[in-house]
Design an enzyme around this catalytic site. Structure first.
Site: not given
Lengths: 376, 465
Positions: B387-388
């Site tokens: 997601h990051g």
């Protein structure tokens, strides 16, 4: 019904047809009944009533929506929370964005500071101030809001005004008025202002416009506004105040005209004094005190020609004179505090004040109110 | 995606479903996928980047396709018509600059000459380089390249550096660079599809692929925004599976369910949901809990709504995409939750991380608890980082990794100890614990920093008010 029947096209065609018929029927029913859904509100029941009328430039950051349904606007206001008690002396504040408290949190508006002063109207009655300001400069808009506000049995109205709200051509220029044409027409009729302000030419909404489809935008706004009640209650934020506020203009243009008026003589007939007169008549017997609100007085470029972005000096000086004459002629209580607040207490425009400036204004008004009560 | 874009998507899906000729259908699918990709790519502050980002993604697809050919040059000849369609689509979109066709790209595309020159140079060089390398080296090199691209895009600091470079290249002020300048639509999904193809080819699970199959798979327009990540073999098999009446009915039903979930439920919960902005403004723990649960529901309805629309639209074409959600919030254990939440991503990691790592550990003298903990923790950390690459996503991954481990150990412990607590009560307790744990975990997911997340936790339990 078994699964096999569900999977046949005939079943789905029938279901779709029934759904369509039902959808059309609900729309027609909605259009015919034209329900005043704005009166349905989660505010003052599930969520806390709002301290000022809904208005927002940035809904997602202020948990607020600009809606124009007057019913929904008032139903969300704390004013509608409960009937007036015997020991409450109810004071309504009407006016423009300065009264509403633009760039101020809801607990630092003029009404909030006045409430903190714990003023008493008599030994048994304490004064409660309600913020009914709205960020549009038009006296007719103030009249429209006050007309609704009168339903809540005020004992006194404080009407904060400034010259920018007076030009006749500005009276109808506001989404709030444009979206409430029948109310505006009725108001113009009630106030007998049709000669001063030409009533807007409107045709009543047709069936389609009154249907659920036609009403989808106001309905969606109303629903969004109801849901934002949660974050309003949870945060007490109803207005986004940026970290950096652009300063009001101090260096001014050399423009000397005020709207269509040219110096040297300001024509009072082009100003909406009649709206004030008629509105005060409408509010009667509730007393209305007019307050010429504070404004920024520039000392920058061309400040010898203009006071600020809004006003050439000649026009504003003559307006104050005209206002004083008007108040005297109609035996009105008028307080002129145009130069009360120092220039550094104004924020992004010539009328928006800092919390400090607003508190100072409230202090002056509180003291004037005490004197007013004593002199009655 | 707006409702208008979704309606357009549904319309094109129906159109693709109606076309029966395999070649025309495939061409239509390819064209609409590419056009949709350019159309959905949002504008970025860097000039023309909204054109270049989808173009780079397409070129990555071409690169992978060239790399998996046993003979890249021959592959190019055999797939010439498909390649021509892809390249002409890119050129046609670029030519939109002169034709002023409405709404195809967010901003004006760059000069046509630049685009054509770039395509020629890129394809020539990559074919020359790849054809000189052995297949296994090609695959490994590309896997590494894709992983580096993924890490670069997901690491805010590297994204800012890339933004600075691109801004300088476009004669724009690099001082205004920000990580979200490189908002590359759907790239996480596209890169994972590419990695799936490369890894499976390398492992011998997949035998080659045509360009006419790969491009629709990578850029399949219903799945651009939020997946699901279908497996290539299953997708390929269905490319010529035409819709029946039942597919149409079920597809439309799913689209309507998705629209309701996204635009009614998710968007309504969004107005109540916790956000980095309101987290510090909320005045009491009760309201904070309500806002957190609203966030929990919002993220589910938003994501599952888009998935419904994707699955429904694909079904209109006769293509059955894998399910991504299976009532995750009704599950009574974290293990079941992760079998029902973002299923295709979890499956991807299960196939390429969890299973190989578990097998490796089992074949070595590792304590049992470590054989369970390590794969679970590693998989969940990677899912978090997908997601990051930020500390918060890492903690979110660790939160679930540890949760899954504890869940696993608890199951093992209770299996041998009979309990007198009635099943409904046990289920209710288990559900409350699972939903509560997942919901609390969202704090790490939604807040931007570790400190701000801790502040929310403190506030939730009545501290720091």
């Amino acid at each position: 019904m078994n699964e096999k029947v569900h999977s046949t096209p005939i079943f789905w065609i029938r279901a779709a047809t029934k759904g369509l018929v039902l959808f059309i029927a609900i729309n027609v029913l909605f259009a015919i009944s034209n329900p005043e859904y704005g009166n349905l509100s989660l505010y003052n029941t599930l969520f806390a009533g709002r301290l000022r009328l809904p208005y927002s430039d940035q809904p997602s950051e202020s948990y607020n929506v600009t809606i124009t349904d007057l019913n929904a606007m008032f139903a969300s206001h704390v004013l509608a929370a409960s009937p007036k008690s015997a020991n409450e002396y109810r004071v309504l504040l009407i006016g423009d964005s300065a009264t509403w408290g633009y760039l101020l949190p809801p607990d630092q508006t003029l009404a909030a500071f006045l409430n903190r002063a714990n003023l008493r109207a008599s030994q048994t009655q304490s004064m409660t101030f309600y913020n009914l300001g709205y960020p549009v400069m038009s006296l007719l808009k103030d009249a429209l809001i006050l007309e609704r506000g009168l339903d809540y049995q005020p004992d006194l109205v404080l009407w904060l005004i400034t010259l920018e709200s007076f030009p006749l051509e500005k009276q109808l220029y506001s989404p709030l008025l444009e979206k409430n044409p029948s109310e505006v027409l009725q108001l113009i009729d009630t106030l007998k202002l049709s000669e001063t302000i030409p009533p807007p030419q409107i045709s009543p909404p047709n069936l389609w416009q009154r249907s659920l489809i036609g009403q989808r935008k106001p309905l969606a706004d109303w629903l969004r506004f109801q849901l934002y009640g949660f974050l309003w209650t949870a945060t007490r934020v109803d207005h986004h105040i940026p970290d950096e506020i652009p300063e009001r203009q101090a260096d001014l243009s050399a423009e000397i005209n005020f709207y269509r008026q040219q110096p040297p003589k300001l024509n009072p007939n082009q100003l909406a004094f009649e709206v004030i007169e008629a509105t005060i008549r409408l509010a009667s017997p509730t007393p209305v005190i007019l307050i010429n609100e504070p404004m920024f007085i520039s000392s920058g470029l061309n400040s010898e020609i203009r006071y600020n972005f809004y006003y050439p000096r000649w026009a504003y000086d003559q307006y104050r004179e005209a206002l004083a004459n008007f108040c005297q002629a109609h035996s009105l209580t008028c307080w002129d505090i145009w130069n009360l607040i120092p220039p550094n207490e104004f924020t992004n425009t010539a009328i928006h004040m800092t919390a400090q400036g607003t508190a100072q204004t409230a202090q002056w008004i509180a003291s004037a109110l005490e004197n007013w009560f004593q002199s009655r | 995606m707006s409702i208008t874009q979704i309606l357009l998507l549904v319309f094109i899906a129906i159109l693709c479903g109606v076309v029966r000729h395999p070649r025309y259908r495939n061409t239509l699918l390819t064209l609409s996928s590419l056009l949709f990709y350019y159309h959905l790519q949002p504008a970025t502050p860097i000039r023309s980047l909204d054109f270049w980002l989808p173009t780079f993604a397409i070129l990555l697809g071409l690169l992978v396709w060239i790399a998996i050919q046993s003979n890249p040059r021959r592959g190019l000849q055999e797939n010439f018509s498909a390649l021509l369609i892809v390249l002409l689509s890119v050129i046609a979109i670029s030519a939109n600059r002169y034709l002023v066709m409405c709404c195809l790209t967010a901003t004006r595309p760059p000069q046509l000459g630049t685009v054509v020159l770039f395509l020629i140079v890129f394809l020539t060089l990559s074919t020359l380089i790849l054809s000189r390398l052995a297949l296994r080296i090609r695959l490994t090199a590309l896997i590494l390249i894709l992983v580096v691209i993924f890490i670069s895009l997901k690491t805010p600091e590297i994204s800012i550096l890339m933004s600075k470079f691109l801004r300088t290249l476009q004669a724009q002020d690099p001082r205004f660079s920000a990580a979200d300048d490189l908002a590359w639509l759907g790239i996480s999904y596209i890169l994972f599809r590419l990695l799936h193809i490369l890894l499976d080819i390398r492992a011998g699970r997949l035998q080659g692929a045509n360009l006419a199959e790969i491009i629709p798979y990578l850029f399949f327009f219903p799945t651009l925004l939020a997946g699901p990540i279908a497996r290539f073999p299953q997708f390929r098999e269905q490319l010529n599976a035409y819709p029946q009446t039942q597919d149409f009915i079920e597809g439309m039903r799913r689209v309507f369910v998705g629209l309701f979930r996204k635009f009614v439920l998710a968007d309504s919960f969004a107005l109540l949901a916790l956000s980095p902005q309101n987290a510090s403004q909320i005045l009491s723990p009760t309201y904070l809990w309500i806002a957190l649960f609203a966030y929990s529901l919002r993220i589910y309805f938003d994501f599952s709504g888009y998935t419904d629309i994707a699955i429904g639209s694909a079904r209109l074409m006769g293509i059955r995409l894998p399910e991504n959600f299976n009532a995750p919030y009704l599950k009574t254990s974290l293990i079941h939750f992760w079998n029902s939440w973002h299923i295709t991503l979890a499956d991807w990691f299960r196939a390429y991380v969890f299973n190989p790592l578990t097998r490796k550990l089992r074949s070595s003298p590792t304590p049992e608890w470590l054989t369970i903990l390590l794969p679970q923790l590693t998989t969940m950390l990677l899912i978090g980082l997908w997601h990051g690459i930020t500390s918060n996503f890492l903690v979110w991954g660790a939160w679930h990794g540890m949760g899954l481990f504890i869940n696993n150990r608890w199951n093992a412990w209770t299996r041998t100890r009979p309990t007198k607590i009635p099943l409904p009560i046990r289920n209710a307790l288990a559900w409350t614990l699972t939903f509560g744990y997942v919901t609390l975990g969202w704090v790490w997911f939604l807040m931007p920093t570790f400190g701000s997340s801790l502040a929310v936790f403190q506030k939730l339990f009545g501290y720091g008010l």
